[in-house]
Design an enzyme around this catalytic site. Sequence first.
Site, PDB file in Angstrom:
ATOM      1  N   ARG A  74       0.851  -1.197   0.000  1.00 41.86           N
ATOM      2  CA  ARG A  74       0.000   0.000   0.000  1.00 41.86           C
ATOM      3  C   ARG A  74       0.884   1.243   0.000  1.00 41.86           C
ATOM      4  NH1 ARG A  74      -1.835   0.937   4.278  1.00 41.86           N
ATOM      5  NH2 ARG A  74      -1.164  -0.839   5.511  1.00 41.86           N
ATOM      6  N   TYR A 202      -1.785  -3.638  -6.683  1.00 47.76           N
ATOM      7  CA  TYR A 202      -1.407  -4.388  -5.480  1.00 47.76           C
ATOM      8  C   TYR A 202      -2.386  -4.246  -4.323  1.00 47.76           C
ATOM      9  CZ  TYR A 202       1.283  -6.928  -2.211  1.00 47.76           C
ATOM     10  OH  TYR A 202       1.666  -7.895  -1.345  1.00 47.76           O
ATOM     11  N   LYS A 211      -9.595  -2.325   2.059  1.00 48.60           N
ATOM     12  CA  LYS A 211      -9.364  -1.151   2.898  1.00 48.60           C
ATOM     13  C   LYS A 211     -10.185   0.047   2.409  1.00 48.60           C
ATOM     14  CE  LYS A 211      -7.061  -3.731   5.338  1.00 48.60           C
ATOM     15  NZ  LYS A 211      -5.704  -3.894   5.721  1.00 48.60           N
ATOM     16  N   HIS A 231     -10.289  -2.240  11.779  1.00 47.37           N
ATOM     17  CA  HIS A 231      -9.196  -3.076  11.266  1.00 47.37           C
ATOM     18  C   HIS A 231      -8.874  -4.137  12.321  1.00 47.37           C
ATOM     19  CE1 HIS A 231      -4.756  -3.162   9.639  1.00 47.37           C
ATOM     20  NE2 HIS A 231      -5.497  -4.071   9.050  1.00 47.37           N
ATOM     21  N   SER A 253      -1.029  -3.235  10.356  1.00 49.53           N
ATOM     22  CA  SER A 253      -0.707  -4.153   9.276  1.00 49.53           C
ATOM     23  C   SER A 253       0.578  -4.930   9.580  1.00 49.53           C
ATOM     24  CB  SER A 253      -0.540  -3.374   7.979  1.00 49.53           C
ATOM     25  OG  SER A 253      -1.717  -2.651   7.715  1.00 49.53           O
ATOM     26  N   CYS A 255       1.170  -7.061  11.895  1.00 48.30           N
ATOM     27  CA  CYS A 255       1.478  -7.141  13.333  1.00 48.30           C
ATOM     28  C   CYS A 255       0.774  -8.306  14.011  1.00 48.30           C
ATOM     29  CB  CYS A 255       1.143  -5.830  14.027  1.00 48.30           C
ATOM     30  SG  CYS A 255       2.260  -4.500  13.548  1.00 48.30           S
ATOM     31  N   LYS A 257      -2.530 -10.122  13.132  1.00 45.70           N
ATOM     32  CA  LYS A 257      -3.966 -10.438  13.163  1.00 45.70           C
ATOM     33  C   LYS A 257      -4.257 -11.825  12.599  1.00 45.70           C
ATOM     34  CE  LYS A 257      -5.199  -6.757  10.979  1.00 45.70           C
ATOM     35  NZ  LYS A 257      -3.826  -6.222  10.932  1.00 45.70           N
ATOM     36  N   THR A 258      -3.758 -12.075  11.376  1.00 43.31           N
ATOM     37  CA  THR A 258      -4.048 -13.368  10.747  1.00 43.31           C
ATOM     38  C   THR A 258      -3.553 -14.506  11.637  1.00 43.31           C
ATOM     39  OG1 THR A 258      -3.966 -12.387   8.551  1.00 43.31           O
ATOM     40  CG2 THR A 258      -3.642 -14.777   8.676  1.00 43.31           C
ATOM     41  N   ASP A 278      -8.975  -9.706   9.408  1.00 40.41           N
ATOM     42  CA  ASP A 278      -8.479  -8.376   9.050  1.00 40.41           C
ATOM     43  C   ASP A 278      -9.475  -7.237   9.301  1.00 40.41           C
ATOM     44  OD1 ASP A 278      -6.149  -6.964   7.945  1.00 40.41           O
ATOM     45  OD2 ASP A 278      -7.453  -6.450   6.271  1.00 40.41           O
ATOM     46  N   ARG A 371       2.240 -12.177  -0.280  1.00 40.73           N
ATOM     47  CA  ARG A 371       0.943 -12.536   0.325  1.00 40.73           C
ATOM     48  C   ARG A 371       0.380 -13.814  -0.271  1.00 40.73           C
ATOM     49  NH1 ARG A 371      -1.477  -8.710   4.282  1.00 40.73           N
ATOM     50  NH2 ARG A 371       0.173  -7.157   4.418  1.00 40.73           N
ATOM     51  N   ASN A 498       0.230 -17.482  22.658  1.00 42.79           N
ATOM     52  CA  ASN A 498      -0.597 -16.313  22.983  1.00 42.79           C
ATOM     53  C   ASN A 498      -1.894 -16.734  23.684  1.00 42.79           C
ATOM     54  OD1 ASN A 498       1.307 -14.541  21.967  1.00 42.79           O
ATOM     55  ND2 ASN A 498       0.435 -14.561  19.899  1.00 42.79           N
TER      56      ASN A 498
HETATM   57  P1  GTP Z   1      -2.081  -7.497   7.642  1.00 44.64           P
HETATM   58  O1  GTP Z   1      -2.633  -8.554   6.761  1.00 44.64           O
HETATM   59  O2  GTP Z   1      -1.024  -6.673   6.953  1.00 44.64           O
HETATM   60  O3  GTP Z   1      -3.107  -6.638   8.258  1.00 44.64           O
HETATM   61  O4  GTP Z   1      -1.194  -8.241   8.790  1.00 44.64           O
HETATM   62  P2  GTP Z   1      -1.623  -9.058  10.100  1.00 44.64           P
HETATM   63  O5  GTP Z   1      -1.887  -8.124  11.229  1.00 44.64           O
HETATM   64  O6  GTP Z   1      -2.678 -10.046   9.783  1.00 44.64           O
HETATM   65  O7  GTP Z   1      -0.235  -9.818  10.462  1.00 44.64           O
HETATM   66  P3  GTP Z   1       0.138 -11.362  10.335  1.00 44.64           P
HETATM   67  O8  GTP Z   1      -0.637 -12.222  11.279  1.00 44.64           O
HETATM   68  O9  GTP Z   1       0.116 -11.751   8.907  1.00 44.64           O
HETATM   69  O10 GTP Z   1       1.645 -11.330  10.862  1.00 44.64           O
HETATM   70  C1  GTP Z   1       2.634 -10.539  10.271  1.00 44.64           C
HETATM   71  C2  GTP Z   1       4.008 -11.034  10.654  1.00 44.64           C
HETATM   72  O11 GTP Z   1       4.136 -11.055  12.079  1.00 44.64           O
HETATM   73  C3  GTP Z   1       4.274 -12.440  10.166  1.00 44.64           C
HETATM   74  O12 GTP Z   1       5.594 -12.514   9.676  1.00 44.64           O
HETATM   75  C4  GTP Z   1       4.114 -13.293  11.393  1.00 44.64           C
HETATM   76  O13 GTP Z   1       4.909 -14.451  11.358  1.00 44.64           O
HETATM   77  C5  GTP Z   1       4.539 -12.339  12.530  1.00 44.64           C
HETATM   78  N1  GTP Z   1       3.822 -12.664  13.803  1.00 44.64           N
HETATM   79  C6  GTP Z   1       2.489 -12.852  13.955  1.00 44.64           C
HETATM   80  N2  GTP Z   1       2.178 -13.193  15.226  1.00 44.64           N
HETATM   81  C7  GTP Z   1       3.338 -13.187  15.915  1.00 44.64           C
HETATM   82  C8  GTP Z   1       3.680 -13.469  17.282  1.00 44.64           C
HETATM   83  O14 GTP Z   1       2.843 -13.769  18.127  1.00 44.64           O
HETATM   84  N3  GTP Z   1       5.009 -13.367  17.624  1.00 44.64           N
HETATM   85  C9  GTP Z   1       5.960 -13.040  16.693  1.00 44.64           C
HETATM   86  N4  GTP Z   1       7.222 -12.960  17.104  1.00 44.64           N
HETATM   87  N5  GTP Z   1       5.674 -12.790  15.399  1.00 44.64           N
HETATM   88  C10 GTP Z   1       4.392 -12.861  15.006  1.00 44.64           C
HETATM   89  C1  SPV Z   2      -2.893  -4.348   5.492  1.00 41.81           C
HETATM   90  O1  SPV Z   2      -1.921  -3.720   5.005  1.00 41.81           O
HETATM   91  O2  SPV Z   2      -3.412  -4.062   6.607  1.00 41.81           O
HETATM   92  C2  SPV Z   2      -3.448  -5.491   4.756  1.00 41.81           C
HETATM   93  C3  SPV Z   2      -2.957  -5.729   3.389  1.00 41.81           C
HETATM   94  O3  SPV Z   2      -4.319  -6.175   5.264  1.00 41.81           O
HETATM   95  S1  SPV Z   2      -3.715  -4.662   2.232  1.00 41.81           S
HETATM   96  O4  SPV Z   2      -4.868  -5.354   1.676  1.00 41.81           O
HETATM   97  O5  SPV Z   2      -2.720  -4.397   1.194  1.00 41.81           O
HETATM   98  O6  SPV Z   2      -4.158  -3.453   2.887  1.00 41.81           O
HETATM   99 MN    MN Z   3      -4.715  -5.558   7.400  1.00 45.58          MN
END
Ligand code: GTP
Ligand code: SPV
Ligand code: MN
Length: 593
Positions: A74, A202, A211, A231, A253, A255, A257-258, A278, A371, A498
Amino acid sequence: MPETFPSLNPSLRAWLQAGAAHFRPENIVVCDGSEAERERIQSAMVGDGTLIPLDPQTQPRSFLYRTDPSDVARTEHLTFICSDDRDDAGPTNNWMSPAEARTRVWPLFEGAMRGRTMYVVPYLLGPVGSIYSRVGVQITDSPYVVLSLRIMTRMGRVALQHLGAGDDFVRGIHSLGDLHPDRRFILHFPAEAEIWSIGSGYGGNALLSKKCHALRIESARARREGWLAEHMLILGITSPARVTHYVAAAFPSACGKTNLAMLVPTLPGWTIDTVGDDICWMHPGADGRLWAINPECGMFGVAPGTGPKTNPNAVRALRHDVIYTNVALRRGGRPWWEGLSKLEHGEVLDDWRGSPWVTGKASPAAHPNARFTVPLQQCPTASGTFDAPEGVPISAILFGGRRARVAPLIYEARNWAHGVYVGATLVSETTAAATGDVGVPRQDPMAMVPFCGYNMGDYFAHWLKVGKSLPRAPRIFHVNWFRTDASGRYLWPGFGDNIRVLQWIFDRLSGKASGQETPIGVVPRQEELDVEGLDLSPDRLRELLAVDREAWSQETRRVGEFLRSFGDRLPSALRNEQAVQVKRLLLAASHLN
Ligand code: GTP
Ligand code: SPV
Ligand code: MN
């Protein structure tokens, strides 16, 4: 080019005709969401080399797509809110006047689809039959966007059925343009419920349902209508005693969530239900609680760091029917990214750009914001609750970020207004999900700074108002999985562990854990956190839960400056919370817990 769309309702038809006259595509395809349509688009893209089929044995019906190397995340500096009054966008948004949008950006769309197909993609956000669901229609000249929207949303016929003869749909126009960053704009018109995006193919720049629609446009509508578009992930958790709570969690983002939405609990007897990863729309229910739906039905997840140890559920979800974007490719057609698996020594891959890459090379093979796009129903812990029209009742809201220092593993806000202050003062280190520096702390209230479609001062006021109206408001917590020791190592194991933090939340909800008061809120007593089986010394646990007065005094001063940037739009309740925190810190001993 056909001049009419006989099967469509008149307002949709008129809008499409005007659009087509300006964009001048070679063909127009109104998408129905069928399997046959998906196969047609896929084989055309495989034919022209833009979609790379993966190994059909190990990766059935899965593909790799590579975006332009200048178009991999983004672009917040090219993202604008177009309201009549600049103050309605607020200090955290870029603003462009609607008049300037018309003279500066609309001409870029002129003839932009020449020689290309214009896809018309009707989509539904939210479960079929839910009164909370919303219709959008995206015009796009990117077949990759069409295939992605088909996974992320309920796309095609079902959306047109929801719309019926009505005019209430969000209008999204998207063209790849020439993909040049100088001619890239993502514009939002909250009053008109319109989105214009040009110059990017993208993620959140191009999948306008995500978003742009579900957050920027709907946050503005939610304010008018008295609900919250956030979010946040949505997760159901059931304890060994068979008590179930749903939580929603806002982390910026990339951090976590997934990952939290589909964790595999390391404590015995706990199970989870993945509702969303998300975006979360929450409405006050007749029972005085907040009820949440996930407007999406797919995941657009960060690949790097996702592996069998960190997130086995994601790996299982990726067995088939996946679109990968900007991951690396092993010979033989298997996708790869940092953190997925060990490579053979000296193995040669194609990196995310398609260039040869040898193990041991310093730069990563997959782009850090690579992704996967996959249907939520392929996640083994998605039980189908994401399809429930009424949604799920939320017991707790979590705010969190990436903080190497300062923020403890978890603390609880004293009440709703304090919780809004905790959310409004969220700080997190920047990630590769947006272009720009990575690892820089920034203020990101409610993880919504890039996604709030109006002035965030008004957004805080809206949060306060919604909470006041709720007899059974969720409790509010702040978490931080990312605190590090002096050598930069994470103190907390994270991921499946967690659940130990979620268990403390359960104990707070039931009244079992008394916690310990600090000036920033209630933190667990060391013995209240189950750390059995972890390689975590009492000293490290103490460090994880520590609230340092000096660090928090500095933090609170910075927060004060940030809050002042909202001027008279900052609600007085938050000014009070700020003053209370300053006072509590002054009165506290230097070692707070
Ligand atoms: P967006 O899709 O961008 O909104 O991201 P998100 O908030 O869903 O983050 P996601 O769960 O994809 O995690 C992003 C990165 O953080 C990945 O590389 C994960 O491996 C890492 N991560 C997620 N949870 C943890 C955790 O509990 N500890 C650590 N050390 N890393 C984590
Ligand atoms: C984020 O950046 O928080 C995402 C990926 O979930 S995007 O769809 O590119 O915004
Ligand atoms: Mn997101």
